[in-house]
Design a protein around this motif. Structure first.
Motif, PDB file in Angstrom:
ATOM      1  N   LEU A  50     -10.832   0.167   4.765  1.00 54.67           N
ATOM      2  CA  LEU A  50     -10.383   0.128   3.368  1.00 54.67           C
ATOM      3  C   LEU A  50     -11.530  -0.284   2.449  1.00 54.67           C
ATOM      4  O   LEU A  50     -11.761   0.337   1.409  1.00 54.67           O
TER       5      LEU A  50
ATOM      6  N   VAL B 169      -7.610   5.104   2.531  1.00 53.42           N
ATOM      7  CA  VAL B 169      -6.465   4.191   2.649  1.00 53.42           C
ATOM      8  C   VAL B 169      -5.530   4.676   3.757  1.00 53.42           C
ATOM      9  O   VAL B 169      -5.087   3.885   4.599  1.00 53.42           O
TER      10      VAL B 169
ATOM     11  N   PHE C  26       0.842  -1.201   0.000  1.00 46.49           N
ATOM     12  CA  PHE C  26       0.000   0.000   0.000  1.00 46.49           C
ATOM     13  C   PHE C  26       0.876   1.250   0.000  1.00 46.49           C
ATOM     14  O   PHE C  26       0.634   2.197  -0.747  1.00 46.49           O
TER      15      PHE C  26
ATOM     16  N   TRP D  92      -7.109   4.019   7.078  1.00 44.18           N
ATOM     17  CA  TRP D  92      -7.047   2.583   7.363  1.00 44.18           C
ATOM     18  C   TRP D  92      -5.653   2.179   7.859  1.00 44.18           C
ATOM     19  O   TRP D  92      -5.535   1.439   8.844  1.00 44.18           O
TER      20      TRP D  92
ATOM     21  N   THR E  11     -10.788  -9.082   3.406  1.00 40.87           N
ATOM     22  CA  THR E  11     -11.187  -8.002   4.311  1.00 40.87           C
ATOM     23  C   THR E  11     -12.185  -8.509   5.345  1.00 40.87           C
ATOM     24  O   THR E  11     -12.051  -8.221   6.546  1.00 40.87           O
TER      25      THR E  11
END
Length: 186
Positions: free
Chosen positions: A142, A168, A41, A171, A117
């Protein structure tokens, strides 16, 4: 999104880089596989920041897309593997399997992302030493960011971009500050 984007797009990418660096530094001390899961990420955002700031396209755009998609499911797989905590090698196996699946069968990427998730939120809920609902909800930010911004992409692409990247970053911060510190089994 086209290859050449306005400079303001790099700002929210840079916010993700900062949040990712913080999350990696904070979580690496607990379990290195948490940091490995966060890395795609942060790296995607770093490549995106450089790509947009320098006006690059081609290979940089492909690397950014790869890290954003296949890298994301690899990272989520590593996190799920850490939370399942059956053996030390489970994180790289689950992460690697998810990443390979996303590369070999692109249509499986979204269901894999969704499954990882939801399983991650369930595992976080079960392993939380306190505030289990907050921990599980934080793990799903997310997904919530993705679902909230997808309808905006056609009519308001810039707004969707910024809101998703801020989700993002949020998160990543929640992983480092809320989720991981509250898990009993790391």
């Amino acid at each position: 999104m086209s290859a050449l984007l306005p400079q303001h797009f790099a700002v929210t990418e840079a916010v993700v880089v900062a949040a990712g660096a913080f999350a990696m530094a904070r979580t690496a001390r607990i379990n290195a596989w948490w940091a490995v899961g966060i890395a795609p990420f942060m790296l995607a955002a770093l490549v995106g920041t450089i790509r947009i700031s320098a006006g690059l396209a081609g290979d940089f755009e492909l690397v950014h897309q790869f890290l954003s998609r296949a890298g994301a499911v690899f990272g989520l797989g590593c996190m799920v593997g850490v939370m399942a905590a059956r053996t030390p090698w489970l994180a790289p196996v689950v992460g690697g399997a998810a990443g390979i699946l996303a590369v070999l069968i692109p249509g499986a990427m979204v269901p894999t992302f969704l499954a990882l998730t939801l399983v991650g939120a369930w595992l976080a809920y079960r392993a939380a030493d306190k505030q289990a609902r907050l921990v599980a909800a934080s793990f799903t930010v997310l997904l919530i960011g993705r679902l909230a911004t997808d309808p905006l992409r056609a009519a308001h692409p810039a707004l969707a971009w910024h809101l998703f990247h801020l989700a993002v970053a949020l998160w990543l911060l929640l992983l480092a500050v809320v989720v991981i510190p509250r898990l009993r089994a790391r």
